[in-house]
Motif scaffolding. Structure first.
Motif, PDB file in Angstrom:
ATOM      1  N   ARG A 154       0.825  -1.210   0.000  1.00 23.39           N
ATOM      2  CA  ARG A 154       0.000   0.000   0.000  1.00 23.39           C
ATOM      3  C   ARG A 154       0.862   1.264   0.000  1.00 23.39           C
ATOM      4  NH1 ARG A 154      -1.105   4.407   0.077  1.00 23.39           N
ATOM      5  NH2 ARG A 154      -2.787   5.536   1.094  1.00 23.39           N
ATOM      6  N   SER A 209       3.019   5.619  -3.868  1.00 16.90           N
ATOM      7  CA  SER A 209       3.482   6.978  -4.235  1.00 16.90           C
ATOM      8  C   SER A 209       4.837   6.931  -4.915  1.00 16.90           C
ATOM      9  CB  SER A 209       3.610   7.865  -2.997  1.00 16.90           C
ATOM     10  OG  SER A 209       2.361   8.104  -2.476  1.00 16.90           O
ATOM     11  N   LYS A 227      -2.143  14.600  -9.984  1.00 15.74           N
ATOM     12  CA  LYS A 227      -2.640  14.287  -8.631  1.00 15.74           C
ATOM     13  C   LYS A 227      -4.040  14.846  -8.378  1.00 15.74           C
ATOM     14  CE  LYS A 227       1.164  12.598  -6.582  1.00 15.74           C
ATOM     15  NZ  LYS A 227       1.180  11.276  -6.023  1.00 15.74           N
ATOM     16  N   ASN A 271      -5.439   9.499  -8.892  1.00 19.28           N
ATOM     17  CA  ASN A 271      -4.329  10.001  -9.711  1.00 19.28           C
ATOM     18  C   ASN A 271      -4.347   9.400 -11.108  1.00 19.28           C
ATOM     19  OD1 ASN A 271      -3.536  11.368  -7.442  1.00 19.28           O
ATOM     20  ND2 ASN A 271      -1.997   9.869  -6.832  1.00 19.28           N
ATOM     21  N   GLU A 311      -6.058  16.196   2.244  1.00 20.14           N
ATOM     22  CA  GLU A 311      -5.038  16.049   3.287  1.00 20.14           C
ATOM     23  C   GLU A 311      -3.664  16.583   2.882  1.00 20.14           C
ATOM     24  OE1 GLU A 311      -4.227  11.907   4.219  1.00 20.14           O
ATOM     25  OE2 GLU A 311      -3.635  11.468   2.173  1.00 20.14           O
ATOM     26  N   HIS A 312      -3.403  16.820   1.618  1.00 21.55           N
ATOM     27  CA  HIS A 312      -2.061  17.265   1.207  1.00 21.55           C
ATOM     28  C   HIS A 312      -1.907  18.773   1.189  1.00 21.55           C
ATOM     29  CE1 HIS A 312      -1.464  13.260  -1.215  1.00 21.55           C
ATOM     30  NE2 HIS A 312      -1.395  13.093   0.104  1.00 21.55           N
TER      31      HIS A 312
HETATM   32  C1  2HG Z   1      -0.796   8.224   0.487  1.00 20.71           C
HETATM   33  O1  2HG Z   1      -1.921   8.087   0.949  1.00 20.71           O
HETATM   34  C2  2HG Z   1      -0.246   9.615   0.345  1.00 20.71           C
HETATM   35  O2  2HG Z   1      -0.067   7.257   0.204  1.00 20.71           O
HETATM   36  C3  2HG Z   1       0.300   9.944  -1.040  1.00 20.71           C
HETATM   37  O3  2HG Z   1      -1.153  10.558   0.767  1.00 20.71           O
HETATM   38  C4  2HG Z   1      -0.732   9.936  -2.119  1.00 20.71           C
HETATM   39  O4  2HG Z   1       0.854   9.772  -3.916  1.00 20.71           O
HETATM   40  C5  2HG Z   1      -0.230  10.216  -3.536  1.00 20.71           C
HETATM   41  O5  2HG Z   1      -0.959  10.876  -4.290  1.00 20.71           O
END
Ligand code: 2HG
Ligand code: FAD
Ligand code: ZN
Length: 469
Positions: free
Chosen positions: A331, A335, A346, A390, A427-428
Motif C-alpha cells: 500500500r 506513491s 494528482k 491520480n 489532506e495534502h
Molecule cells: C498516500 O496516501 C499519500 O499514500 C500519497 O497521501 C498519495 O501519492 C499520492 O498521491
C-alpha cells in the motif's frame, strides 16, 4: 536590503552553521519531493530555537523579505518550495528537534516543530503511549509540516487528523512576536480557537515552532488483512460490515485499484503476502485493540461472512508481523512507484463515504472518454472518504503537453467531486498546486473571509507568498 547584508544579518542571528549559502548545498531545499517545482533562494536559514526563529522573522519583517517555512520537504502540493525570483528565504525547522516534555498522566507530548514524525511516534512508544498519526513519509516529515498541512494518513478513521491530535501550539508571527499557546488542555473555550487557525494554514500565517500533542493508550493487538473485491461499492459495503462488527477497533481501511499494484509489478517482493488471484479492487484493513481476544480469528470470521454474502471475493488475514508489513508495504509503496513509473496528475479529494462509489463510476467513465491516454491510479483512505484519484503518464511526455492535460483533467475531476459535495483538497494541502482550483470552487464569501484573515495576520504578505490564496 542587499542580499549580502541580509545573509550576513541572518548568519549573525543563527550562527554560520545555521545558514546555507552555497547553491549546491541549497538544492535539496529548493525542489519538492515529486520533482514538480523548483525555486531559488538567497539563503536557507536553519534556526535551532524559537528565540532564533523570532529573531529571523523580525529581521525579515523589517527588511520586507518573504519567507517560505519548510519542514521535511515531503509535501505533495509544492507548499514548501520558494518561487523562481530568488528573493524568498527558506526557513527550515530541521534543526529544531527537541523533545520538550513527556507527560504520561496528561497523555501529552510537547515537541519542537522540527522533530520527525517517526521520532514522535518512537518517544510516545517509549512512554507506553501511542501517537497515531501515521503516513508513508513519517521517517522524513516533521511535526511542524504535519500540522501546517493538517496531515491525515492511515489512521484518521479512528484517531482523527493532525488537528484533532493537537492540544497546543507555539507560533512565531510574521512580525517576530511569539504566541505561546502550548497548553495541554482538552477543554479551552477562552476566546477564538487560534490553534485551529494555524493548523492547516501551510505556512501562510506564521511559523509553527512547537506543539503539545495528544497521546492515546497503546493498542498492541493488531490484525491486518488484504481483501479483493469487484467494485468500490463492495469495498464500501465491507467497511460498513466491519465497523458494525468491530466499532472503534477498525483503525485503517485503505483501498487501491488493481493498477496501483501493477505500476512496478516486476519489482514486487510483497506478492507472497497478498492474494493469489487478481481483482479489480483491493482493501487493506487494520484492526487494533488493547486486549487480545483473538482479534485475527474474529476478523477472519467476519471476512468469511462477507465472502459468503458476495461482498468480497477473497481475503487473507496476515499470519504474522512479516506478512502484515508486506501488506502495508504494498500500500505505502504506491506513491514512490508513481514517481518512478511516469508523470503523475494528482487529485487529493474527499467525498462523503456514501457517495464515493458513484463518484468513481462517473469519474472513471468520464476520464476514459475524455482522456484515453491516461492510466488511472486510484487509491486512498476510503475509511475517511479520501481518494488519491491520480493518473499516470509516460515519463517522456513533453512538459507542455503534460501541463495542458493536467489542467484539463484536474478541472474535469474536480467538477465532478464538487458537484457531488466533495472537496478538492483533503489532506495534502493547497500549496501552489491547487491554488487556482481553490479560487474556482470556494464561494466569494469563503474566499473573502480567508483573505481578511491573511491580511490581518500578515499585512505585508511575507509569509509563504503564492501559496494557498
Ligand atoms: C498516500 O496516501 C499519500 O499514500 C500519497 O497521501 C498519495 O501519492 C499520492 O498521491
Ligand atoms: P513540508 O513539505 O516541508 O511543508 C509542507 C507545508 O507546510 C508547506 O506549505 C510549508 O511551508 C509548511 N510548513 C512546514 N513546516 C512548517 C512550520 N514549522 N510552520 C509553518 N509552516 C510549515 N500526507 C498526508 O496527509 N497523508 C498521507 O498519507 C501522506 N503520505 C505521504 C507519503 C509519501 C511517500 C510522501 C512523500 C508524502 C506523503 N504525504 C502525506 C504528504 C506529506 O508528507 C505531508 O503533507 C507532511 O505532513 C508534510 O510534512 P513536512 O515536514 O515534509 O512539510
Ligand atoms: Zn494519503
Amino acid at each position: 536590503m542587499h542580499a549580502r547584508d541580509l545573509i550576513g544579518g541572518l548568519s549573525h542571528l543563527v550562527g554560520e552553521a545555521g545558514v546555507i549559502r552555497d547553491p549546491a548545498d541549497q538544492s535539496p531545499y529548493l525542489r519538492d519531493w515529486l520533482g514538480r517545482y523548483e525555486g531559488r533562494t538567497p539563503v536557507v536559514v536553519r534556526p535551532r530555537t524559537t528565540t532564533e526563529v523570532a529573531a529571523v522573522m523580525r529581521l525579515c519583517h523589517q527588511t520586507g523579505t518573504p519567507v517560505v517555512p519548510q519542514g521535511g520537504n515531503t509535501g505533495m502540493s509544492g507548499g514548501a518550495t520558494p518561487d523562481g525570483s530568488g528573493a524568498q528565504v527558506v526557513l527550515s525547522l530541521s534543526r529544531m528537534t527537541r523533545i520538550r516534555e513527556v507527560d504520561p498522566v496528561n497523555n501529552t507530548l510537547t515537541v519542537d516543530a522540527g522533530v520527525l514524525l517517526a521520532d514522535v511516534q518512537r518517544v510516545a512508544h517509549e512512554a507506553q503511549r501511542h501517537f497515531p498519526l501515521s503516513l508513508g513519509a513519517e521517517g522524513q516529515c516533521t511535526i511542524g509540516g504535519n500540522l501546517a498541512t493538517n496531515a491525515g494518513g492511515t489512521s484518521v478513521l479512528r484517531y482523527g487528523n493532525a488537528r484533532e491530535l493537537t492540544l497546543g501550539l507555539e507560533v512565531v508571527l510574521p512580525d517576530g512576536r511569539v504566541w505561546d499557546g502550548l497548553r495541554g488542555l482538552r477543554k479551552d473555550n477562552a476566546g477564538y480557537d487560534l490553534k485551529s487557525l494555524f493548523i492547516g494554514s501551510e505556512g501562510t500565517l506564521g511559523v509553527i515552532t512547537g506543539a503539545v500533542l495528544k497521546l492515546s493508550p497503546l493498542a498492541p493487538t493488531r490484525a491486518v488483512a488484504w481483501v479483493g473485491a469487484h467494485t468500490p461499492a463492495h469495498i464500501v459495503a465491507l467497511l460498513t460490515h466491519l465497523q458494525a462488527a468491530f466499532g472503534q477497533s477498525v483503525t485503517a481501511f485503505e483501498m487501491m485499484s488493481a493498477a496501483c499494484l501493477t505500476i512496478e509489478a516486476t519489482q514486487r517482493d510483497d506478492a507472497p503476502a497478498l492474494l493469489r488471484g487478481t481483482h479489480a479492487y483491493y482493501a487493506l484493513i487494520e484492526l487494533a485493540d488493547t486486549q487480545d481476544d483473538d482479534l485475527a480469528g474474529r476478523l477472519r470470521q467476519a471476512l468469511a461472512q462477507a465472502t459468503q454474502a458476495g461482498t468480497i471475493i477473497d481475503a487473507r488475514v496476515a499470519e504474522d508481523a512479516t506478512s502484515a508489513a508486506m501488506m502495508w508495504r504494498a500500500r505505502e509503496g504506491i506513491s514512490q512507484a508513481q514517481v518512478r513509473g511516469g508523470k503523475t496528475i494528482k487529485h487529493d479529494i474527499a467525498l462523503p463515504i456514501s457517495r464515493l462509489a458513484a463518484f468513481i463510476d462517473e469519474a472513471d467513465a468520464t476520464v476514459a472518454a475524455r482522456f484515453p491516454q491516461v492510466r488511472l491510479i486510484n487509491f486512498g483512505h476510503v475509511g475517511d472518504g479520501n481518494l488519491h484519484y491520480n493518473a499516470l503518464l509516460p515519463l517522456d511526455i513533453p512538459d507542455d503537453d503534460f501541463a495542458q492535460l493536467a489542467t484539463a483533467m484536474n478541472r474535469c475531476v474536480h467538477d465532478i467531486v464538487v458537484q457531488r459535495g466533495g472537496t478538492i483538497s483533503a489532506e495534502h494541502g493547497v500549496g501552489q498546486l491547487r491554488r487556482d482550483a481553490l479560487r474556482r470552487y470556494k464561494s466569494p464569501v469563503e474566499m473573502d473571509l480567508m483573505l481578511m484573515i491573511k491580511r490581518a495576520l500578515d499585512p505585508n504578505q511575507l509569509m509563504n507568498p503564492g501559496k494557498v490564496l
